[in-house]
Design a protein around this motif. Sequence first.
Motif, PDB file in Angstrom:
ATOM      1  N   SER A  45      31.031  47.640  35.584  1.00  0.00           N
ATOM      2  CA  SER A  45      32.189  48.353  35.497  1.00  0.00           C
ATOM      3  C   SER A  45      32.349  49.039  36.912  1.00  0.00           C
ATOM      4  CB  SER A  45      32.482  49.168  34.346  1.00  0.00           C
ATOM      5  OG  SER A  45      33.477  50.071  34.631  1.00  0.00           O
ATOM      6  N   LEU A  46      33.669  49.137  37.269  1.00  0.00           N
ATOM      7  CA  LEU A  46      33.950  49.575  38.416  1.00  0.00           C
ATOM      8  C   LEU A  46      33.983  51.298  38.150  1.00  0.00           C
ATOM      9  CD1 LEU A  46      35.111  49.719  41.303  1.00  0.00           C
ATOM     10  CD2 LEU A  46      37.295  49.761  40.557  1.00  0.00           C
ATOM     11  N   ALA A  47      33.741  51.705  36.916  1.00  0.00           N
ATOM     12  CA  ALA A  47      33.637  53.408  36.690  1.00  0.00           C
ATOM     13  C   ALA A  47      32.336  53.655  37.106  1.00  0.00           C
ATOM     14  CB  ALA A  47      34.212  53.532  35.600  1.00  0.00           C
ATOM     15  N   TYR A  48      31.309  52.972  36.566  1.00  0.00           N
ATOM     16  CA  TYR A  48      29.843  53.032  36.875  1.00  0.00           C
ATOM     17  C   TYR A  48      29.183  52.287  38.078  1.00  0.00           C
ATOM     18  CZ  TYR A  48      31.187  54.752  32.028  1.00  0.00           C
ATOM     19  OH  TYR A  48      31.884  55.303  31.146  1.00  0.00           O
ATOM     20  N   SER A  49      29.884  51.653  38.754  1.00  0.00           N
ATOM     21  CA  SER A  49      29.508  51.017  39.882  1.00  0.00           C
ATOM     22  C   SER A  49      28.623  51.922  40.771  1.00  0.00           C
ATOM     23  CB  SER A  49      30.313  50.024  40.637  1.00  0.00           C
ATOM     24  OG  SER A  49      29.630  49.406  41.691  1.00  0.00           O
ATOM     25  N   ASP A  56      40.410  51.616  43.186  1.00  0.00           N
ATOM     26  CA  ASP A  56      39.973  52.257  42.014  1.00  0.00           C
ATOM     27  C   ASP A  56      40.572  51.783  40.775  1.00  0.00           C
ATOM     28  OD1 ASP A  56      42.523  52.910  42.571  1.00  0.00           O
ATOM     29  OD2 ASP A  56      42.468  55.077  42.664  1.00  0.00           O
ATOM     30  N   ASP A  57      41.187  50.488  40.762  1.00  0.00           N
ATOM     31  CA  ASP A  57      41.607  49.636  39.733  1.00  0.00           C
ATOM     32  C   ASP A  57      40.303  49.495  38.496  1.00  0.00           C
ATOM     33  OD1 ASP A  57      43.078  48.277  37.820  1.00  0.00           O
ATOM     34  OD2 ASP A  57      43.662  46.999  39.019  1.00  0.00           O
ATOM     35  N   ILE A  58      40.602  50.380  37.409  1.00  0.00           N
ATOM     36  CA  ILE A  58      39.469  50.040  36.354  1.00  0.00           C
ATOM     37  C   ILE A  58      39.324  48.965  35.713  1.00  0.00           C
ATOM     38  CG2 ILE A  58      39.130  52.598  36.280  1.00  0.00           C
ATOM     39  CD1 ILE A  58      40.556  52.388  33.590  1.00  0.00           C
ATOM     40  N   LYS A  59      40.456  48.038  35.864  1.00  0.00           N
ATOM     41  CA  LYS A  59      40.617  46.833  35.075  1.00  0.00           C
ATOM     42  C   LYS A  59      39.488  45.554  35.630  1.00  0.00           C
ATOM     43  CE  LYS A  59      45.005  46.503  35.630  1.00  0.00           C
ATOM     44  NZ  LYS A  59      46.333  46.155  35.413  1.00  0.00           N
TER      45      LYS A  59
END
Length: 144
Positions: A45-49, A56-59
């Motif tokens: 996930s982008l949040a945990y990369s 910064d789009d978390i989708k």
Amino acid sequence: MGFIISALVVIFFIGSASFLIPSRRTKHIAQLRLDAVKLGFKISSLAYSNVSFKSDDIKLASYQIKNSSNIKEAHFIKDKNEFILYSPSRLKYSEEYESLLMSIRSLPESIIEIIFSKAVMVFLWDENLGIEELRRIDSDLKKL
């Protein structure tokens, strides 16, 4: 009174159980990620990369695959539907920059951002586009 309390308890358990059942979208993403792992991708996930992206789009999801290209250090972002070099700026002054940029621009439009390192290529894309788009991305990345 006992009947009302019993009914509330039953409704509470039914509501709690509905959160355990995966939705259609969740099943689709899980199947896509399973197929992606079979193709050799690592997913995060982008949040945990652990890779620093400009977006910064978390989708979006971060997928990485072994770097088999001759590009060993570069970061390209999509701006106005066109890839531009974000870093390193010294690459812009190299002799093979124009041919490199043409090959990057031939990548599918679904890639939002791509980072090359010595070991891996990491890219952001929208997973909702499906496994066929991922296979297209995979084949295009192997052509680089």
